[in-house]
Write a protein that holds these residues in place. Structure first.
Motif, short mmCIF file in Angstrom:
data_model
loop_
_atom_site.label_atom_id
_atom_site.label_comp_id
_atom_site.label_asym_id
_atom_site.label_seq_id
_atom_site.Cartn_x
_atom_site.Cartn_y
_atom_site.Cartn_z
N SER A 82 0.82 -1.21 0.00
CA SER A 82 0.00 0.00 0.00
C SER A 82 0.85 1.25 0.00
O SER A 82 0.56 2.22 -0.71
CB SER A 82 -0.92 0.00 1.22
N MET A 83 1.94 1.25 0.77
CA MET A 83 2.79 2.43 0.85
C MET A 83 3.47 2.71 -0.48
O MET A 83 3.53 3.85 -0.94
CB MET A 83 3.84 2.27 1.95
N ARG A 84 3.96 1.66 -1.13
CA ARG A 84 4.60 1.85 -2.44
C ARG A 84 3.58 2.27 -3.49
O ARG A 84 3.86 3.08 -4.36
CB ARG A 84 5.33 0.58 -2.87
N ALA A 85 2.37 1.71 -3.40
CA ALA A 85 1.33 2.04 -4.37
C ALA A 85 0.93 3.51 -4.27
O ALA A 85 0.75 4.19 -5.28
CB ALA A 85 0.11 1.15 -4.17
N ARG A 86 0.80 4.03 -3.04
CA ARG A 86 0.38 5.43 -2.90
C ARG A 86 1.48 6.39 -3.38
O ARG A 86 1.18 7.46 -3.90
CB ARG A 86 -0.07 5.73 -1.48
N LEU A 87 2.74 6.00 -3.19
CA LEU A 87 3.82 6.80 -3.75
C LEU A 87 3.77 6.77 -5.28
O LEU A 87 3.90 7.81 -5.94
CB LEU A 87 5.18 6.27 -3.27
N ALA A 88 3.58 5.58 -5.83
CA ALA A 88 3.53 5.43 -7.29
C ALA A 88 2.38 6.23 -7.89
O ALA A 88 2.53 6.82 -8.97
CB ALA A 88 3.40 3.95 -7.66
N GLN A 89 1.24 6.28 -7.23
CA GLN A 89 0.10 7.02 -7.76
C GLN A 89 0.44 8.49 -7.95
O GLN A 89 0.08 9.10 -8.97
CB GLN A 89 -1.10 6.88 -6.82
N VAL A 90 1.14 9.07 -6.99
CA VAL A 90 1.54 10.48 -7.10
C VAL A 90 2.60 10.65 -8.18
O VAL A 90 2.52 11.56 -9.02
CB VAL A 90 2.05 11.00 -5.75
N VAL A 91 3.58 9.75 -8.20
CA VAL A 91 4.68 9.85 -9.17
C VAL A 91 4.15 9.73 -10.60
O VAL A 91 4.49 10.54 -11.48
CB VAL A 91 5.75 8.78 -8.90
N PHE A 92 3.29 8.75 -10.87
CA PHE A 92 2.78 8.57 -12.22
C PHE A 92 1.87 9.72 -12.63
O PHE A 92 1.88 10.15 -13.79
CB PHE A 92 2.04 7.23 -12.34
N THR A 93 1.07 10.24 -11.70
CA THR A 93 0.18 11.36 -12.03
C THR A 93 0.97 12.59 -12.43
O THR A 93 0.64 13.27 -13.42
CB THR A 93 -0.74 11.68 -10.83
N LEU A 94 2.04 12.89 -11.71
CA LEU A 94 2.82 14.09 -12.02
C LEU A 94 3.71 13.91 -13.24
O LEU A 94 3.88 14.83 -14.03
CB LEU A 94 3.66 14.49 -10.80
N THR A 95 4.29 12.72 -13.41
CA THR A 95 5.17 12.52 -14.56
C THR A 95 4.39 12.30 -15.85
O THR A 95 4.99 12.13 -16.91
CB THR A 95 6.13 11.34 -14.32
N ARG A 96 3.08 12.32 -15.78
CA ARG A 96 2.27 12.36 -17.00
C ARG A 96 2.56 13.66 -17.76
O ARG A 96 2.48 13.72 -18.99
CB ARG A 96 0.79 12.28 -16.66
N PHE A 97 2.92 14.72 -17.03
CA PHE A 97 3.27 16.00 -17.64
C PHE A 97 4.72 15.94 -18.12
O PHE A 97 5.62 15.58 -17.35
CB PHE A 97 3.11 17.14 -16.64
#
Length: 328
Positions: A175-190
């Motif tokens: 869960s901790m890695r997933a929540r970090l990944a969600q933020v990272v992928f959302t921002l690096t979409r830009f």
């Protein structure tokens, strides 16, 4: 000697006025060519940053309902507001994606945000969680409800995100890695963002959560390969309405870089099933960008399925599915 007649005095005043106006014109021209930045935005900071986000922004969630399904970016709008709320510049709409979870892997969902504060708006939409439609398609989030966005700033391709203490509340390692990944992928979409640095309540994070996940520097998508599906379809997005030929792009890490894309129409008919090769695979994530012609029997709810054929037993292994509205 010339006499100082009233006519001569008027002529001298006229020539002086002309010279003054001529000198002033280049100055006015130069002033009109200057660029304008949002108040409070540091030099070198990307326009993804909302100048009003620093200083304890609550991160009030954007509406969680998905935008009307579409295969194209929405037309630009011009609301009477600016990044700093002054109303002096018109904002335009940008279509992006936020990353929820499908199973234990990241999965993009469409959102429309207002520029220039696109990073801030995207994170707020992510924190708001999946919409009812997305939840009914098994999209979930590992981010604890009540997590607030305090600020986000982008500089030199690194987004620094400050979140409230709720973000690192107790959870398992996955869960901790997933929540970090969600933020990272959302921002690096830009395209302007390559990596993300995390802060909690204004303090840089070096160890995250009870598991003390090491974050001793900015992290990117490659740091979360374990949370990425073998085939990550970046477009079309969940709920999009599509027509043939279907444009599909994303990234993949599969055996010998091969996998297949299948389109199913509203009747369950297999409208297309094509072999795709990414730029790399077998341990190294590559990219793909393909156009898939299909023949649908009926328009309506359909499905894009990414799968590969197991090298062990030859059976199809489904990697991910993207619900779509498939038009004939």
């Amino acid at each position: 000697m010339f006499s100082d007649t009233p006519y001569a005095r008027r002529a001298r005043r006229h020539r002086s006025t002309v010279v003054t106006a001529a000198l002033a014109l280049p100055l006015l021209t130069l002033a009109g060519c200057g660029t304008t930045t949002a108040p409070g935005t540091p030099a070198g900071t990307s326009s993804l940053v909302d100048s009003g986000t620093s200083g304890g922004t609550t991160g009030a969630p954007a509406p969680s309902a998905s935008p009307a399904p579409t295969s194209a970016a929405p037309k630009a709008a011009a609301p009477k507001s600016s990044a700093d709320g002054s109303g002096t510049s018109a904002a335009r709409k940008v279509r992006t994606a936020v990353y929820f979870l499908h199973g234990a892997k990241v999965s993009p969902a469409p959102r429309t945000v207002a520029a220039p504060a696109t990073a801030t708006a995207a994170l707020r939409a992510l924190l708001a969680g999946p919409s009812r439609y997305e939840g009914s398609r098994s999209r979930t989030t590992a981010i604890p409800p009540g997590t607030e966005l305090r600020s986000v700033a982008v500089r030199n391709h690194v987004a620094t995100v400050d979140l409230s203490g709720r973000y690192d509340d107790t959870g398992g390692s996955g869960s901790m890695r997933a929540r970090l990944a969600q933020v990272v992928f959302t921002l690096t979409r830009f395209p302007a963002v390559h990596k993300v640095a995390f802060e909690i309540e204004g303090k840089p994070v070096t160890y995250f959560g009870p598991q003390r996940i090491v974050l001793n520097g900015p992290v990117g998508r490659a740091d979360f390969e374990d949370v990425s599906p073998a085939v990550l379809v970046e477009s079309p997005l969940l709920g999009d309405t599509v027509r043939t030929p279907l444009h599909v792009w994303g990234s993949a890490n599969t055996f010998e870089a091969e996998f297949r894309l299948k389109v199913t129409d509203a009747t369950g008919h297999k409208a297309a099933d094509v072999l795709v090769r990414a730029t790399s695979g077998t341990g190294t994530r590559g990219t793909f960008d393909v156009t898939v012609p299909y023949r649908a029997v009926r328009s309506g709810p359909g499905l894009l399925t990414a799968y590969f054929v197991s090298p062990k037993d030859g059976r199809p292994v489904t990697v991910d599915t993207v619900p779509l509205t498939v038009n004939r």
